[in-house]
Scaffold this motif. Sequence first.
Motif, PDB file in Angstrom:
ATOM      1  N   ARG A  76      71.812  71.746  21.958  1.00 34.18           N
ATOM      2  CA  ARG A  76      71.917  72.740  20.823  1.00 34.18           C
ATOM      3  C   ARG A  76      70.969  72.434  19.721  1.00 34.18           C
ATOM      4  O   ARG A  76      70.537  71.210  19.736  1.00 34.18           O
ATOM      5  N   ASN A  77      70.420  73.365  19.141  1.00 33.74           N
ATOM      6  CA  ASN A  77      69.455  73.201  17.988  1.00 33.74           C
ATOM      7  C   ASN A  77      70.209  72.944  16.804  1.00 33.74           C
ATOM      8  O   ASN A  77      71.079  73.231  16.407  1.00 33.74           O
ATOM      9  N   GLY A  78      70.107  71.906  16.182  1.00 35.25           N
ATOM     10  CA  GLY A  78      70.619  71.286  14.805  1.00 35.25           C
ATOM     11  C   GLY A  78      70.715  72.276  13.608  1.00 35.25           C
ATOM     12  O   GLY A  78      71.313  72.004  12.806  1.00 35.25           O
ATOM     13  N   LYS A  79      69.597  73.242  13.830  1.00 32.88           N
ATOM     14  CA  LYS A  79      69.442  74.166  12.516  1.00 32.88           C
ATOM     15  C   LYS A  79      70.254  75.246  12.525  1.00 32.88           C
ATOM     16  O   LYS A  79      71.020  75.515  11.684  1.00 32.88           O
ATOM     17  N   THR A  80      70.279  75.898  13.728  1.00 29.09           N
ATOM     18  CA  THR A  80      70.768  77.073  14.060  1.00 29.09           C
ATOM     19  C   THR A  80      72.007  76.987  14.987  1.00 29.09           C
ATOM     20  O   THR A  80      72.947  78.026  14.887  1.00 29.09           O
ATOM     21  N   GLY A  81      72.512  76.049  15.265  1.00 28.64           N
ATOM     22  CA  GLY A  81      73.327  75.704  16.260  1.00 28.64           C
ATOM     23  C   GLY A  81      73.601  76.369  17.757  1.00 28.64           C
ATOM     24  O   GLY A  81      74.337  76.179  18.445  1.00 28.64           O
ATOM     25  N   ALA A  82      72.613  77.010  18.007  1.00 27.11           N
ATOM     26  CA  ALA A  82      72.226  77.980  18.939  1.00 27.11           C
ATOM     27  C   ALA A  82      71.910  77.074  20.292  1.00 27.11           C
ATOM     28  O   ALA A  82      71.338  75.907  20.265  1.00 27.11           O
TER      29      ALA A  82
END
Length: 316
Positions: free
Chosen positions: A36-42
């Motif tokens: 997952r992306n740590g900034k967006t959570g996506a």
Amino acid sequence: MDVRQAVTDRIVAMLEQGGHVFRERWTRAASRGMPRNGKTGAPYRGANVLLLWDAAIEGGYASNVWLTYRQARSVGAQVRKGERGVLCAHFERMARERRDDADEVLSEGGMDEGAVTAEAGARAGVLLCRPFWLFNVAQIDGLPLEVVDLGLAAPVESTRAPVERALRLLGGCNATIRHGFDQAAYLPALDEIRLPWPRQFTSPESQCATALHELVHWTGHPDRLNRSFGRRFGDAAYAFEELVAELGSAFVMGHCGLVDATVEGHAAYIDAWLQVLRGDRTAIFMAARLAEEAFAFIVAREMPELGESTASAEDA
């Protein structure tokens, strides 16, 4: 740079290590959840998942959370000097105007080459493949607590036994499964999965892993996801479908926590997979996308516990 070829070469190198190596690495990383992306959570998608899983095991990272260099700086953190990022691929249609925030766009996943039809591609123009690099949270200093906590979050339902979780998936899909055969196989014409007797497997975990591999094949039936590759891959279509099942079963086994299980009787396909990938630099992107579709189809049908079903009825 030729991003498609660079990604394909990396995955070819993984496969060349042998089935016992890449299967164990991918499944162990998958048991921690999708990257997952740590900034967006996506979540990340397609072939990028395989690249990030392998990098997580190679680097000994406990977390499957990643950021671009720019994203790390935007939250007041800093990638440590000397750390190397993981090359990933982002697909997008050629835009009329150039965007200045490309790094933010690339960091959130984006399109998969295999997801674009010929008709859509003709309308949209050229499909671009661009590189971007990701760093694991373990490579970054000064991250805010919410990003660190995202990486430490336990996978959902991790307390259930792996065999139980596998049986809930198999039961929920309600596939026709017959036992008493020499080897495991899915027969599309009969729409049934055939397996040896349970006692012929080395362990209950391996029996479940093998059944889940065949269940991924089962999702490709015309009445379900309708996978067909004859015109694109010709004589290699069978090998390509086996690659989809290999990747899909890694996703599903990781979901169940079957990290030490073995898909029995499928080691002989590695050479055929390598031949497909070396001959088509876009094949791995399509295979990974289709494997994710199969994974999502199976997990959506997981049998709930009796208590979960009762609670849902009361809520309704």
